[in-house]
Design an enzyme around this catalytic site. Structure first.
Site, PDB file in Angstrom:
ATOM      1  N   GLU A 401     109.890  15.607  24.545  1.00 24.90           N
ATOM      2  CA  GLU A 401     110.878  16.616  24.952  1.00 24.90           C
ATOM      3  C   GLU A 401     112.077  16.663  24.004  1.00 24.90           C
ATOM      4  OE1 GLU A 401     110.006  18.763  26.930  1.00 24.90           O
ATOM      5  OE2 GLU A 401     108.282  17.728  27.771  1.00 24.90           O
ATOM      6  N   GLU A 428     105.254  21.559  19.640  1.00 25.29           N
ATOM      7  CA  GLU A 428     104.714  20.489  20.488  1.00 25.29           C
ATOM      8  C   GLU A 428     104.476  19.188  19.720  1.00 25.29           C
ATOM      9  OE1 GLU A 428     104.798  20.818  23.560  1.00 25.29           O
ATOM     10  OE2 GLU A 428     105.064  22.987  23.664  1.00 25.29           O
ATOM     11  N   HIS A 528     100.022  24.557  33.430  1.00 28.71           N
ATOM     12  CA  HIS A 528     100.155  25.644  32.455  1.00 28.71           C
ATOM     13  C   HIS A 528      99.407  26.916  32.836  1.00 28.71           C
ATOM     14  CE1 HIS A 528     101.075  21.809  30.668  1.00 28.71           C
ATOM     15  NE2 HIS A 528     101.758  22.404  29.714  1.00 28.71           N
TER      16      HIS A 528
END
Ligand code: X8Z
Ligand code: ZN
Length: 630
Positions: A401, A428, A528
């Site tokens: 993150e 990512e 997702h």
């Protein structure tokens, strides 16, 4: 990362679209800046007009994105009827604006524009994850409502078993289990009946999502076709600086590079699970039962390390235990990640990050626990939202993150349309690449590990890493293979679940613990899908992060095996890394890749090289075994 959803407009009073007869004109203050109109579509617009259009679009985007992010933040950290309401109104406005801008952008796409402008026009056409049909207010509003509902249904989903349950010890005082508790069962329980109940229980929350999901697909596909794409899947595949068909071939090529490695891991893990659970639970010629792999989606298998650890290899270390022994609290873990980035020369995270982030699961209200990183204002208001547990998995996720936040801050000086990753896989991969540097030597340096494990502990270290990274690859690939089939219409709603399991078996070699009911919608039980975050980005990231890591280690002059390399404290590497991050989306991704690695193609040879010693060992272990599945 913040999903591209809603946006509204702070600067709307200054700049607005007005309708003049059949003409749509943009008015800036009092002056007519350009006339982009129905009767002008035949006439080739000028470069000057394109420039003015982009300037206006970018200022509106920047404004609406900030408003949308703030509303999205409040909704995600405090789910109620009202914040859902606000979020869907916002999503509606944002989608409307983006759809308009995307259509307007199409007018300029065949003009001979300077490179930077041409790229912005292209990005603008691709910027929505789910477009609505232009001018259809009812459909736009319905789409926004559905996406908000799906996201909140997932985040607040609970399994409330009756008296017969095997999960009493894990349940909350009200007798129910949220995903947080159910994930603990998947990670810790070794009782197949308990595992099956937790696995099946979680999948009851997605049953009601199916008709909404099907309607959402219908509306967004109409929006994508309006914009000239075959369907939403084709639109998503157009986001990689190559034709969409080529992108499909590209991910298949990468998968073929890593498939043998996955096959070897699968074969070995199945054999170990068979030793533990016996032939009835784990038959050796069948796909593996999906609930035995330590994770709700069987996407990362690190939690069953105890079952599959290499016999005879020296024990490595247990990071979860170390964190507890040293008394780490969630915030300590975040500070540790921040310090890693600082050691590469990045500025510390700002004061507001610490004040405004959500680090813990709220006790008195609902929130989206799935971890994400946010950039609220396109400047310095960066944050994470996470329900942190003190364990190795979340230590890794925190780095993931913060990687997003560091990227966001690095490209903040780019124009709004370039404030993004070189592609979504890059975004990512940043934090994950850093987390590859969490080696025993690094842990010793920061005081978490006292004694370095001997060299023959490497097999265990590699196994632990492979259970996370190699096991993930087919899952990372198939989630969007499924969505591509859904969006293209190859799979209709009646076959959503069958198609899901066809792909789960084909790529991952897993099967459900029992026959699935006819109304099951198992894809909806993965964040997702109801959250509408494209997933191929994670597959790519699992390739890129090793490519980045290999390049970083070379730059640092590392000569040993890749899995022992840590770039902690390597400021020169950090400088070059920052140069790639600062580019944002301003250039096609191969140029960003080249800026840091000197390479211009995605290449799985780095992940192969990283795991080669383990692969050789696995191949030996698997001799005489019948690998694969029907
Ligand atoms: O969703 C995430 C991150 C946020 S972008 C926590 N990941 C994927 C997942 O959880 O399924 C990271 C790895 C794959
Ligand atoms: Zn992420």
């Amino acid at each position: 990362m913040r999903t591209k959803i809603a946006k509204a407009n702070a600067a709307y009073g200054m700049q607005r679209w007005v309708t003049r007869g059949s003409r749509l004109a943009l008015v800036v203050g009092a002056g007519l800046l350009l006339a982009a109109c129905a009767d002008a579509t035949k006439k080739q617009p000028s470069v000057e007009e394109a420039k003015a259009f982009l300037a206006d679009a970018e200022s509106r985007l920047a404004a609406i994105e900030e408003e949308a992010s703030r509303i999205g933040w409040v909704n995600a950290t405090f789910i109620t009827y009202d914040t859902d309401w606000l979020n869907s109104k916002m999503t509606e406005r944002y989608t409307k604006l983006l759809v308009d801008l995307a259509h307007e952008a199409a007018r300029y796409k065949d003009l001979d524009l300077p490179e930077e402008m041409a790229r912005k026009i292209k990005l603008l056409r691709l910027s929505l994850v789910l477009p609505a049909p232009r001018g259809d207010d009812a459909a736009t509003s319905e789409l926004a409502r559905i996406t908000t509902e799906l996201q909140s249904a997932y985040a607040t989903g609970k399994y409330c078993p009756g008296k017969e349950t095997q999960l009493k010890e894990f349940a909350r005082p009200d007798g129910c289990l949220s995903l947080t508790e159910l994930e603990q069962v998947m990670a810790k329980s070794r009782d197949p009946d308990q595992l099956e109940e937790a696995w099946t229980g979680w999948r009851t929350i997605s049953v009601p999502m199916k008709p909404k999901y099907a309607r959402m697909v219908e509306i967004a596909n109409a929006g994508a076709r309006d914009l000239g794409f075959a369907d939403v899947g084709a639109m998503w595949r157009s986001n990689y600086d190559m034709p969409p068909e080529e992108f499909t071939r590209e991910v298949d090529r990468l998968w073929s590079q890593v498939k043998p490695m996955y096959g070897a891991l699968h074969c070995y893990v199945r054999a170990k699970l068979n030793e533990k659970y016996g032939d009835a639970v784990v038959p050796l010629d069948q796909p593996i039962r999906a609930d035995l792999l330590g994770n709700m989606w069987a996407q990362a298998w690190g939690n069953i390390y105890d079952i599959v650890q290499p016999e005879g290899a020296a024990p490595a270390y247990d990071l979860t235990a170390l964190l507890h022994e040293k008394g780490y609290k969630p915030l300590d873990m975040v500070h540790t990640a921040d310090r890693f980035f600082q050691s590469l020369g990045f500025a510390p995270l700002p004061e507001t990050f610490w004040k405004r982030s959500m680090f813990a699961k709220p006790v008195d209200h609902e929130a989206v626990c799935h971890a994400s990183a946010w950039d609220l204002d396109g400047k310095d208001d960066i944050r994470i939202k996470m329900c942190i547990k003190v364990d190795a998995e979340d230590f890794q996720t925190i780095h993931h993150e913060i990687g997003h936040n560091i990227y966001q801050r690095a490209y903040k000086n780019q124009p709004p349309l370039f404030r993004n990753g070189a592609n979504d896989g890059f975004h990512e991969a940043i934090g994950d690449m850093i987390a590859l540097s969490i080696t025993p030597e690094y842990l010793q340096k920061i005081g978490l590990l006292e004694e370095l494990p001997p060299a023959d502990a490497d097999l265990g270290l590699l196994m632990a890493q492979a259970l996370e990274k190699v096991a993930f690859l087919p899952f990372g690939l198939l989630v969007d293979k499924w969505r591509w089939e859904v969006f293209s219409g190859k799979v209709d709603p009646a076959h959503y679940n069958d198609a899901w399991w066809r792909l789960r078996t084909l790529y991952q070699g897993i099967r459900p613990p029992a026959d699935r009911p006819a109304d099951a919608f198992d894809p909806g039980a993965k964040y997702h899908i109801p959250g509408n975050t494209p997933y191929m980005r994670y597959f790519l990231a699992h390739i890129y992060q090793f490519q980045f890591h290999r390049a970083a280690c070379r730059q640092a002059g590392w000569k040993g095996p890749l899995h022992r390399c840590s770039i902690y404290g390597e400021e020169e590497v950090g400088k070059r890394f920052a140069r790639m991050l600062e580019m944002g989306a301003s250039k096609p991704w191969p140029e960003a890749l080249a800026a840091f690695t000197g390479e211009t193609r995605a290449d799985a040879s780095a992940i192969q090289a990283y795991f080669q010693p383990l692969k050789d060992w696995l191949d030996k272990q698997n001799e005489g075994r019948q690998c694969g599945w029907q």
